[in-house]
Every structure is written in structure tokens, then in C-alpha cells.
Design a protein around this motif. Structure first.
Motif, PDB file in Angstrom:
ATOM      1  N   ASP A  10       0.801  -1.233   0.000  1.00 44.69           N
ATOM      2  CA  ASP A  10       0.000   0.000   0.000  1.00 44.69           C
ATOM      3  C   ASP A  10       0.831   1.278   0.000  1.00 44.69           C
ATOM      4  O   ASP A  10       0.337   2.334  -0.352  1.00 44.69           O
ATOM      5  N   GLU A  11       2.077   1.186   0.380  1.00 39.68           N
ATOM      6  CA  GLU A  11       2.907   2.388   0.421  1.00 39.68           C
ATOM      7  C   GLU A  11       3.483   2.634  -0.974  1.00 39.68           C
ATOM      8  O   GLU A  11       4.271   1.833  -1.480  1.00 39.68           O
ATOM      9  N   PHE A  12       3.107   3.760  -1.582  1.00 38.95           N
ATOM     10  CA  PHE A  12       3.441   3.968  -3.004  1.00 38.95           C
ATOM     11  C   PHE A  12       4.937   3.932  -3.270  1.00 38.95           C
ATOM     12  O   PHE A  12       5.395   3.401  -4.276  1.00 38.95           O
ATOM     13  N   LEU A  16       6.458   1.297  -5.897  1.00 38.40           N
ATOM     14  CA  LEU A  16       7.171   1.765  -7.094  1.00 38.40           C
ATOM     15  C   LEU A  16       8.571   1.157  -7.146  1.00 38.40           C
ATOM     16  O   LEU A  16       9.039   0.703  -8.188  1.00 38.40           O
ATOM     17  N   ALA A  34      -2.690  -1.740  -4.265  1.00 32.96           N
ATOM     18  CA  ALA A  34      -2.609  -1.090  -2.951  1.00 32.96           C
ATOM     19  C   ALA A  34      -3.669  -1.601  -1.978  1.00 32.96           C
ATOM     20  O   ALA A  34      -3.591  -1.339  -0.787  1.00 32.96           O
TER      21      ALA A  34
ATOM     22  N   GLN B 232       0.015   8.593   7.497  1.00 35.83           N
ATOM     23  CA  GLN B 232       0.279   8.147   6.123  1.00 35.83           C
ATOM     24  C   GLN B 232      -0.048   9.248   5.105  1.00 35.83           C
ATOM     25  O   GLN B 232       0.696   9.484   4.156  1.00 35.83           O
ATOM     26  N   GLN B 235       2.424  12.091   5.318  1.00 33.45           N
ATOM     27  CA  GLN B 235       3.701  11.717   4.715  1.00 33.45           C
ATOM     28  C   GLN B 235       3.646  11.839   3.188  1.00 33.45           C
ATOM     29  O   GLN B 235       4.551  12.391   2.574  1.00 33.45           O
ATOM     30  N   SER B 236       2.555  11.351   2.606  1.00 36.07           N
ATOM     31  CA  SER B 236       2.410  11.447   1.157  1.00 36.07           C
ATOM     32  C   SER B 236       2.342  12.904   0.715  1.00 36.07           C
ATOM     33  O   SER B 236       2.999  13.308  -0.243  1.00 36.07           O
ATOM     34  N   LEU B 239       5.762  14.685   0.834  1.00 39.82           N
ATOM     35  CA  LEU B 239       6.628  14.368  -0.311  1.00 39.82           C
ATOM     36  C   LEU B 239       6.144  15.089  -1.574  1.00 39.82           C
ATOM     37  O   LEU B 239       6.947  15.593  -2.360  1.00 39.82           O
ATOM     38  N   ARG B 297       6.299  11.142 -11.371  1.00 36.89           N
ATOM     39  CA  ARG B 297       5.729   9.839 -11.018  1.00 36.89           C
ATOM     40  C   ARG B 297       5.431   9.763  -9.531  1.00 36.89           C
ATOM     41  O   ARG B 297       4.421   9.222  -9.095  1.00 36.89           O
ATOM     42  N   LEU B 298       6.343  10.323  -8.745  1.00 32.82           N
ATOM     43  CA  LEU B 298       6.156  10.328  -7.286  1.00 32.82           C
ATOM     44  C   LEU B 298       4.854  11.051  -6.923  1.00 32.82           C
ATOM     45  O   LEU B 298       4.050  10.550  -6.131  1.00 32.82           O
ATOM     46  N   ALA B 301       1.869   8.867  -7.972  1.00 30.46           N
ATOM     47  CA  ALA B 301       1.735   7.645  -7.170  1.00 30.46           C
ATOM     48  C   ALA B 301       1.319   7.974  -5.741  1.00 30.46           C
ATOM     49  O   ALA B 301       0.488   7.289  -5.146  1.00 30.46           O
ATOM     50  N   ALA B 302       1.886   9.039  -5.183  1.00 32.83           N
ATOM     51  CA  ALA B 302       1.572   9.396  -3.787  1.00 32.83           C
ATOM     52  C   ALA B 302       0.079   9.660  -3.634  1.00 32.83           C
ATOM     53  O   ALA B 302      -0.543   9.236  -2.665  1.00 32.83           O
ATOM     54  N   TYR B 305      -2.097   6.349  -5.941  1.00 32.30           N
ATOM     55  CA  TYR B 305      -1.890   4.966  -5.501  1.00 32.30           C
ATOM     56  C   TYR B 305      -2.167   4.777  -4.022  1.00 32.30           C
ATOM     57  O   TYR B 305      -3.038   3.998  -3.636  1.00 32.30           O
ATOM     58  N   SER B 306      -1.438   5.512  -3.200  1.00 29.37           N
ATOM     59  CA  SER B 306      -1.577   5.275  -1.757  1.00 29.37           C
ATOM     60  C   SER B 306      -2.849   5.867  -1.182  1.00 29.37           C
ATOM     61  O   SER B 306      -3.426   5.319  -0.253  1.00 29.37           O
TER      62      SER B 306
END
Lengths: 117, 335
Positions: A10-12, A16, A34, B232, B235-236, B239, B297-298, B301-302, B305-306
Motif C-alpha cells: 500500500d505504500e506507493f 514503485l 494497494a 500516512q 507523509q504522502s 513528499l 511519477r512520485l 503515485a503518492a 496509488y496510496s
């Protein structure tokens, strides 16, 4: 060609990273997923050679994914920071190797190759 | 005084002394005879097990308090083990007491030999460790959780180190890129476990952007809704804000004098979402990047995705506008 690997994490940042790392080594990555729901969805479409599972996904346990993999005879490894993942996720993950978190590249690759052999 | 009277006096005194000793022991203590009848009990016993002296002394152990001491493990210990061993120390017994609930006890039993008498007495001390075990278990859980978080954080750090690009970068440039992301992680950690409460997002924006403020007024933070975010999510976002800021400083509005960034956010209900807007203005003409670098991409994804959210980056003429939407399920909001 090592085969296909389903990544459930689950942690992107870690997902990655695992994806790029395994792709560089010739694995074809399915996912990463995820959530439990998206991992089960991916498994319906395709059966991977092996799988790599985090134990907790957004507060939910990966157990249903592990059970589905067991039912399809797909070997899998865990990437868990927990000392004893079985205590958290139950019997479905018993005896699955845990490469740990963080894991070294060498340990991760060796474990997957052994599972795929 | 006859010899007889003298003897009684001594016996009485020694009995008083013995009772004094028994009462001084701070843990519950029983003195049993060879038929396992209670000869004496101490104050701690009466208090801990909520019984009084009259219903205790002289009773067989297994009949005490409506049979609440009729514990198979304990009987076996006293009848079978004790006669063969001199003492049993810290034997763990779990038992459900009608008035007290489930208790965990450590039992220590010891035989007493009187040199002048064939009678065999037994001391039985009962240490109730239920609360201690519960405290230990809670501490263990907290410790496990901390260790888990720490290892996850190390894992994220490892991933950042591995993925920060080395292509066409000097070692020094790589180090700065890596440390920039590392500091964003540190900022998120600081705020996730501090007492910022609902001000956490404001505090995060302020901290992450601080090093990128070339002149006053270059960064305008519009005061947004107060919101409490899960570690969580913080944190995302940390970033992501760092990537936006470092890109703006390299190529965008913060790379020239007079350029500005406006950041604002609000909460929406039904469904519950956080909308965050980053708008650059007055920078050099913007063009979409030719290939998607790690930074881009970061960011995607952050958020996607998460956090299950959505990012739109509009390379508008006046400057890059980034809009982020994050669904606020219970996982993303701190409880």
C-alpha cells in the motif's frame, strides 16, 4: 525470463521501488495493488508465477489475497516489518517466507527465484 | 505458674508472632494444614479476594468462598506435587472468580516442618499478576507498533534512496535531491506525532515550503480548512509538496524574481474530500515535461496509488496549476 510477479503493497514509494527493481531483473510485474480488492481483481484476470505481499493494506489484512493464492497454488513471499506475520494475518500466511522490511535486493531476488523454481 | 501455663503462654506468644509475620507479608498468604484446611490467612488475602476471616479460617481450601478456590491445577499442585517437592515457586494459574473475574495468579507453596511435631503445615502465597500481565501486554503491543513504524519508515527511505535518479547527476546533486526528499519525510514524521491536531496541514505546508521562499510574498498560503490527517496521508502530502516546491524552484515560478505560488485547500462533504490547489504565476513560460521524471511519477503515485486520490497538472501559460483531490475515508483522517 523469471516469470510474472504480483506485488501487493500500500505504500506507493515501496511499491514503485519493488516494481522497478523486479522489472530490471526481467520479472513482469502485475500490479502493484494497494488494496485487497484490487489485488483480488488482478488475480481474476491473470495467475502470476509468484506474489509478494505486504501484510497490512490501509489498515486491512492481506489474508483474503493469501487465501486466494493458496487456492491457486501460487507461491508467495511476504514483505512485512512485523516479526511474526502469521500472528497478524493468520494461518493463510503460515510458512510463507518473509523477506522483511526493509529488505535487501539480494534477499528479495533470491527468495522469489526460489519460489518460482 | 505451672509448667503447663508457661507452655501455653509461649505457644500463644509464638502464635501471635507467627500471625504478625503472616500479616506483614504484602501478598495474599494462606497457611494450610495437611488436609488442606486453612489454618491462617493474612489481611492481604481477605482484601484481595474479598472474603472475611470467619468464612475462611478452618475451611477446606476447595470450599472457600462458595468453592471459588476449587481449582483443578491448584489441587493437583498441593496434593501431588508438594508432598514430593520442598517448594513450588511461581506456578501460574488462571482462574475465573465469580466476584473478581478472570485472574492470573502466581502460586508459591512451601512445606513447613516443625522439629517437635509431626504435623505438616504448608504456606501458600498467591500473587495476583493480572494487571501486571495486562500492562506488559499493552507495552509489548506499543513496542511492536513502534518497531513496525520505524521499519516502514526505513523502508520508505531506502526506496527513495534507490529511486532518486543518478542519471546525468553528479554525486553532490544526487545527495541534494535525496536529502530534499528525506527532509520531507522528517517534516511529516515530526507533525504526525506532534500535537498539531487540526493545524497539521497548515504546519506541514509552512515547514515544507520554508526553504523555498526566496523573497517575502513569493509563496502565498491561503488559510484553508482545519483538518486532522493520518500519518500516512501527511507523509504522502509532504513528499508531494516537496516535489512541487523543488520543481518550482528549478524550472517554475520560484526560479525567477517576482514569480509567485498560491496554495489553498478546502474540505468538501458528500463525499468527504480534501481539495488542494497549487498555482504558480509569473515564472518562465511553462511546457509539459517530455518524459515523466521520478518527481512527476512520485506525485502521481503518492496521491493516486496510496491515497486513492486524483492529480491534475495543467501546464497553463501563466504557470503550472496542480489540483489534488484526496478522498477522506477514515484511513486518511487521524482519529
Amino acid at each position: 525470463m523469471p516469470g510474472t510477479v504480483l506485488i501487493v503493497e500500500d505504500e506507493f514509494m515501496i511499491a514503485l521501488d519493488l516494481q522497478l527493481l523486479l522489472e530490471r531483473q526481467g520479472w513482469r510485474v502485475i500490479g502493484p495493488a494497494a488494496t485487497v480488492a484490487s489485488a483480488l481483481q488482478l488475480l481474476e484476470d491473470e495467475t502470476p508465477t509468484v506474489a509478494l505481499l505486504d501484510v497490512k493494506l490501509g489498515g486491512k489484512l492481506v489474508t483474503p489475497v493469501a487465501e486466494s493464492l493458496r487456492a491457486q497454488d501460487v507461491p508467495f513471499a511476504l514483505t512485512s516489518a512485523y516479526e511474526d506475520p502469521e500472528q497478524i494475518a493468520g494461518k493463510a500466511v503460515a510458512r510463507a517466507p518473509n523477506v522483511g522490511k526493509p529488505s535487501t535486493e539480494r534477499r528479495l531476488l533470491a527468495t522469489l527465484e526460489k519460489l518460482a523454481a | 505458674m505451672t509448667h503447663m501455663e508457661e507452655l501455653y503462654r509461649i505457644l500463644r506468644n509464638s502464635h501471635v508472632q507467627a500471625q504478625g509475620i503472616v500479616d506483614t507479608v504484602s501478598e495474599p498468604l494462606l497457611v494450610l494444614d495437611e488436609t488442606l484446611r486453612v489454618q491462617t490467612a493474612n489481611r492481604a488475602f481477605f482484601e484481595t479476594f474479598q472474603v472475611d476471616r470467619d468464612e475462611t479460617i478452618g475451611q477446606p481450601l476447595h470450599e472457600l468462598g462458595n468453592g471459588q478456590w476449587n481449582i483443578a491445577d491448584l489441587q493437583r499442585l498441593l496434593v501431588e506435587v508438594i508432598p514430593r517437592a520442598a517448594a513450588i515457586i511461581n506456578y501460574e494459574v488462571e482462574h475465573e472468580f465469580p466476584a473478581l473475574g478472570r485472574r492470573t495468579m502466581l502460586l508459591t507453596a512451601r512445606r513447613l516442618h516443625h522439629p517437635d511435631s509431626p504435623s505438616r503445615l504448608m504456606l501458600l502465597s498467591i500473587l495476583d499478576v493480572t494487571e501486571r500481565y495486562q500492562r506488559d501486554a499493552a507495552r509489548e503491543m506499543l513496542f511492536d507498533e513502534l518497531r513496525h513504524r520505524m521499519k516502514n519508515l526505513l523502508s520508505v527511505t531506502q526506496s527513495i534512496a534507490r529511486q532518486t535518479s543518478t542519471e546525468n547527476r553528479t554525486a553532490e546533486e544526487y545527495r541534494d535531491d535525496f536529502l530534499g526528499r528525506f527532509e520531507a519525510l522528517v517534516d511529516a514524521q515530526d507533525l504526525a506525532f506532534s500535537d498539531q491536531g487540526e493545524g497539521a496541514l497548515s504546519a506541514l505546508v509552512e515547514r515544507v515550503l520554508m526553504p523555498y521562499t526566496p523573497q517575502p510574498d513569493a509563496i502565498v498560503v491561503e488559510s484553508g480548512s482545519a483538518i486532522r490527517l493520518a500519518p500516512q496521508t501527511l507523509q504522502s502530502l509532504s513528499l508531494v509538496l516537496h516535489e512541487l516546491a523543488t520543481n518550482a524552484a528549478k524550472y517554475g515560478a520560484l526560479s525567477v524574481k517576482g514569480g509567485t505560488v498560491r496554495i489553498g485547500w478546502q474540505l468538501e462533504d458528500n463525499p468527504s474530500q480534501l481539495h488542494l490547489r497549487w498555482a504558480e504565476n509569473g515564472g518562465p513560460p511553462v511546457t509539459p515535461p517530455e518524459d515523466t521524471g521520478f518527481g512527476t511519477r512520485l506525485i502521481r503515485a503518492a496521491i493516486a496509488y496510496s491515497l486513492g486520490g486524483n492529480v491534475e497538472q495543467d501546464y497553463a501559460e501563466g504557470g503550472l496549476v496542480t489540483q489534488i483531490v484526496i478522498p477522506l475515508g477514515e484511513a486518511h483522517v487521524s482519529r
